[in-house]
Design an enzyme around this catalytic site. Structure first.
Site, PDB file in Angstrom:
ATOM      1  N   GLY A 273       0.831  -1.205   0.000  1.00  0.00           N
ATOM      2  CA  GLY A 273       0.000   0.000   0.000  1.00  0.00           C
ATOM      3  C   GLY A 273       0.864   1.253   0.000  1.00  0.00           C
TER       4      GLY A 273
ATOM      5  N   GLY B 132       4.454  -7.881   3.946  1.00  0.00           N
ATOM      6  CA  GLY B 132       4.629  -8.769   2.788  1.00  0.00           C
ATOM      7  C   GLY B 132       5.918  -8.471   2.050  1.00  0.00           C
TER       8      GLY B 132
ATOM      9  N   ASP C 217      -0.271   1.162   8.802  1.00  0.00           N
ATOM     10  CA  ASP C 217      -0.779   0.293   9.879  1.00  0.00           C
ATOM     11  C   ASP C 217       0.179   0.211  11.065  1.00  0.00           C
ATOM     12  OD1 ASP C 217      -2.291  -2.246   7.690  1.00  0.00           O
ATOM     13  OD2 ASP C 217      -2.758  -0.145   8.080  1.00  0.00           O
TER      14      ASP C 217
ATOM     15  N   GLY D  68      -6.516  -0.471   9.029  1.00  0.00           N
ATOM     16  CA  GLY D  68      -5.796  -1.299  10.000  1.00  0.00           C
ATOM     17  C   GLY D  68      -6.442  -2.660  10.000  1.00  0.00           C
TER      18      GLY D  68
ATOM     19  N   GLN E  93      -6.700   8.180   4.113  1.00  0.00           N
ATOM     20  CA  GLN E  93      -5.647   8.053   5.133  1.00  0.00           C
ATOM     21  C   GLN E  93      -4.265   7.784   4.542  1.00  0.00           C
ATOM     22  OE1 GLN E  93      -7.788   5.662   8.652  1.00  0.00           O
ATOM     23  NE2 GLN E  93      -8.546   5.105   6.626  1.00  0.00           N
TER      24      GLN E  93
HETATM   25  O1  F6P Z   1      -1.568  -2.021   4.510  1.00  0.00           O
HETATM   26  C1  F6P Z   1      -2.054  -0.742   4.427  1.00  0.00           C
HETATM   27  C2  F6P Z   1      -3.499  -0.770   4.033  1.00  0.00           C
HETATM   28  O2  F6P Z   1      -3.912   0.525   3.805  1.00  0.00           O
HETATM   29  C3  F6P Z   1      -4.410  -1.410   5.066  1.00  0.00           C
HETATM   30  O3  F6P Z   1      -4.676  -0.553   6.153  1.00  0.00           O
HETATM   31  C4  F6P Z   1      -5.616  -1.714   4.231  1.00  0.00           C
HETATM   32  O4  F6P Z   1      -6.439  -2.704   4.816  1.00  0.00           O
HETATM   33  C5  F6P Z   1      -4.963  -2.203   2.942  1.00  0.00           C
HETATM   34  O5  F6P Z   1      -3.714  -1.537   2.834  1.00  0.00           O
HETATM   35  C6  F6P Z   1      -5.773  -1.931   1.702  1.00  0.00           C
HETATM   36  O6  F6P Z   1      -5.124  -2.626   0.642  1.00  0.00           O
HETATM   37  P1  F6P Z   1      -5.294  -2.166  -0.880  1.00  0.00           P
HETATM   38  O7  F6P Z   1      -4.571  -0.874  -1.041  1.00  0.00           O
HETATM   39  O8  F6P Z   1      -4.649  -3.284  -1.658  1.00  0.00           O
HETATM   40  O9  F6P Z   1      -6.772  -2.024  -1.128  1.00  0.00           O
END
Ligand code: F6P
Length: 354
Positions: free
Chosen positions: A13, A111, A135, A178, A280
């Site tokens: 992310g 990851g 997070d 989170g 966020q």
């Molecule tokens: O890991 C950061 C994060 O923003 C988490 O808080 C959230 O659940 C996830 O990434 C969302 O993932 P994506 O950007 O793949 O939708």
């Protein structure tokens, strides 16, 4: 003599602070150590597709305040079943060798660092991880860059929600990012004066929440703010198996909708939900994140100079240090039950659903 050459990638992310980290790495490498720096596009995917570019000091000029990542990102998993079948780990090593890289710097979350560790051990690559995620749940470090900015954004949102809650005498539920841990909901919930804060580490009992809200109402407080982490779960859900939990959640839009409904039914008070979502992760990094990412990026290049590979940059007791990726890979840093902010929240009467 061949100059040391660093490869850089941003994965997982996105968040504010990635570009300020890239900037610190490139400027330290080139201006302090006369090293070369290249950036791979879209995380590990860019290594596989051969998408990379030279990162010069001029290319990183002006990105300190920019959100997101100039390199792009992805959630490419080279060690997934498909990745292994397609020979992605070996391909990455081949590109690493062809480009004569001395080290690969991986800016990412859990990851990303897990993949970095596998490349280090299984492909004998020199890697250094830098902890990035809003997070704040990477094991081994007190803080990850991106977190401070997200706390500022979520807190400012909760402040705004306060005024409309007060005007309408409503229960306002704010869903905060989170997935596995509640750091962001806890920090922004306490900073924003949340009356109820629900985090994955403390499964909630809706009756306890209702009683807490009713107590406020009896004291003349006709509105309440409920900060809920997207990974929060009820006591009943905590008792389910992973499979049962997945099935139960598969039909749900988001935890926030369910909790707002549950509270409205339990209290008879009007409830509304705001899901903060990707707001966020957007925008310019906060000054704290700019400072943290500059320190971590510069420190990582010192590690390259000293050939301290297979490690991740971390913050421990307020100092920038490093630890073996072996200690980090595959683990998550949860909010401990005796966390000082959690304790302070309880002291001032915040309800955590238990
Ligand atoms: O890991 C950061 C994060 O923003 C988490 O808080 C959230 O659940 C996830 O990434 C969302 O993932 P994506 O950007 O793949 O939708």
């Amino acid at each position: 003599m061949k100059k040391q050459r660093i490869g850089i990638l941003t994965a997982g992310g996105d968040c504010p602070g990635l570009n300020s980290t890239i900037r610190a790495i490139v400027k330290t490498a080139r201006e302090k150590y006369n090293m070369e720096t290249i950036g791979f596009m879209h995380g590990y995917q860019g290594i596989l597709t051969g998408e990379y570019r030279e990162l010069t000091s001029s290319r990183v000029s002006g990105i300190l305040t920019k959100g997101g990542t100039i390199l792009g990102t992805s959630r490419e998993k080279p060690f997934s079943d498909e990745g292994i079948k397609a020979g992605h780990p070996e391909k990455i090593k081949q590109v690493y060798d062809d480009l004569e890289l001395d080290c690969l710097l991986t800016l990412g979350g859990n990851g990303t660092q897990k993949t970095a560790h596998k490349l280090s051990v299984q492909q004998d690559m020199s890697v250094i991880g830098l902890p990035k995620t809003i997070d704040n749940d990477i094991y081994g470090t007190e803080i990850c860059f991106g977190f401070y900015s997200a706390v500022d954004i979520a807190t400012e949102a909760i402040d705004r929600i306060h005024t409309t809650a007060h005007s309408h005498n409503r229960i306002m539920v704010v869903e905060i990012m989170g997935h596995h841990t509640g750091w962001l909901a806890l920090y922004s919930g306490v900073a924003g004066g949340g009356d109820v804060i629900l985090i994955p580490e403390i499964p909630y009992d809706v009756d306890v929440i209702a009683k807490s809200i009713e107590k406020r109402s009896q004291a003349g407080k006709e509105f309440s703010i409920v900060a809920v982490a997207e990974g929060a779960l009820s006591l009943e859900e905590a008792a389910l198996s992973k499979k049962e939990f997945k099935e139960k959640r598969s039909g749900e839009t988001s935890i926030g909708y369910r909790i707002a409904k549950e509270i409205e039914v339990a209290t008879g008070l009007e409830s509304r939900l705001t899901v903060l979502g990707y707001v966020q992760r957007g925008g310019s990094p906060s000054p704290q994140d700019r400072i943290l990412s500059t320190k971590m990026g510069a420190f990582a290049v010192d590690m390259v100079k000293n050939k301290e590979y297979g490690r991740m940059v971390a913050m421990r007791n307020g100092k920038i240090v490093s630890l073996d990726l072996e200690e980090v890979a595959g683990k998550i840093r949860y909010v401990p039950q005796d966390d000082p902010i959690l304790k302070a929240g309880r002291n001032i009467g915040t309800c955590f659903g238990d």
